[in-house]
Design an enzyme around this catalytic site. Structure first.
Site: not given
Ligand SMILES: CC(C)(COP(=O)(O)OP(=O)(O)OC[C@H]1O[C@@H](n2cnc3c(N)ncnc32)[C@H](O)[C@@H]1OP(=O)(O)O)[C@@H](O)C(=O)NCCC(=O)NCCS
Length: 143
Positions: A69, A71, A103, A115
């Site tokens: 997943i 973004i 994982e 997660y």
């Molecule tokens: C993980 C990922 C998909 C989250 O997407 P996102 O659109 O930023 O997430 P959301 O805005 O919906 O955030 C939901 C929650 O995720 C957590 N979160 C998101 N970004 C965070 C950050 N930089 N630090 C800590 N927590 C974070 C928080 O709990 C957040 O809730 P909150 O904003 O109410 O505190 C994104 O950071 C990403 O693409 N990461 C790189 C790829 C990756 O590592 N994917 C997972 C491994 S397959």
């Protein structure tokens, strides 16, 4: 913001996002294969007609594995990942999936927070799971 099923024409954007985030190194061929797999739930997230995120889930019987997943970083922390995951959950419910596994790298704290926020629990450690020697944490989500 909306989601739709991934199509082959989305794959270049998917590859660009993957490479920008550098969290996985699937080739275009691997992405094509996953996108066309009958076992796969493959979704893209669209904002202003642009592909800005994607998700791959593999479903086998009543279990699934969240393979990726992501973004685009300019759009992080605005709820896009959560929106995408919720769409994935709807598809999983339609398929009567009961548990989702994944994982994640031990140092990927952002993903782990994400997660946990969505109800996953950490249920194991796979030592030196990645080719660079880093450990993986195993997470599980039950419907
Ligand atoms: C993980 C990922 C998909 C989250 O997407 P996102 O659109 O930023 O997430 P959301 O805005 O919906 O955030 C939901 C929650 O995720 C957590 N979160 C998101 N970004 C965070 C950050 N930089 N630090 C800590 N927590 C974070 C928080 O709990 C957040 O809730 P909150 O904003 O109410 O505190 C994104 O950071 C990403 O693409 N990461 C790189 C790829 C990756 O590592 N994917 C997972 C491994 S397959």
């Amino acid at each position: 913001m909306h989601c739709r099923k991934m199509s082959p024409s989305d794959l270049e954007s998917v590859l660009r996002i993957q490479n920008e985030l550098a969290f996985q190194n699937w080739t275009l061929k691997q992405l094509e294969s996953e996108c066309s797999s009958p076992l796969s739930i493959s979704l893209v997230l669209i904002i202003n007609e642009q592909v800005l995120g994607y998700l791959f889930i593999q479903v086998i019987g009543d279990e699934a594995e969240l393979l990726s997943i992501a973004i685009k970083s300019d759009y992080s922390r605005i709820g896009a990942g959560s929106f995408l995951w919720r769409e994935g959950v709807s598809s999983l419910k339609e398929k009567n999936v009961r548990s989702v596994f994944l994982e994640v790298r031990e140092n990927n704290i952002t993903a782990q927070q994400f997660y946990k926020k969505h109800g996953f629990i950490c249920c194991g450690l796979r030592k030196h799971y990645y080719s660079d020697g880093e450990n993986a944490l195993l997470f599980r989500f039950d419907f």
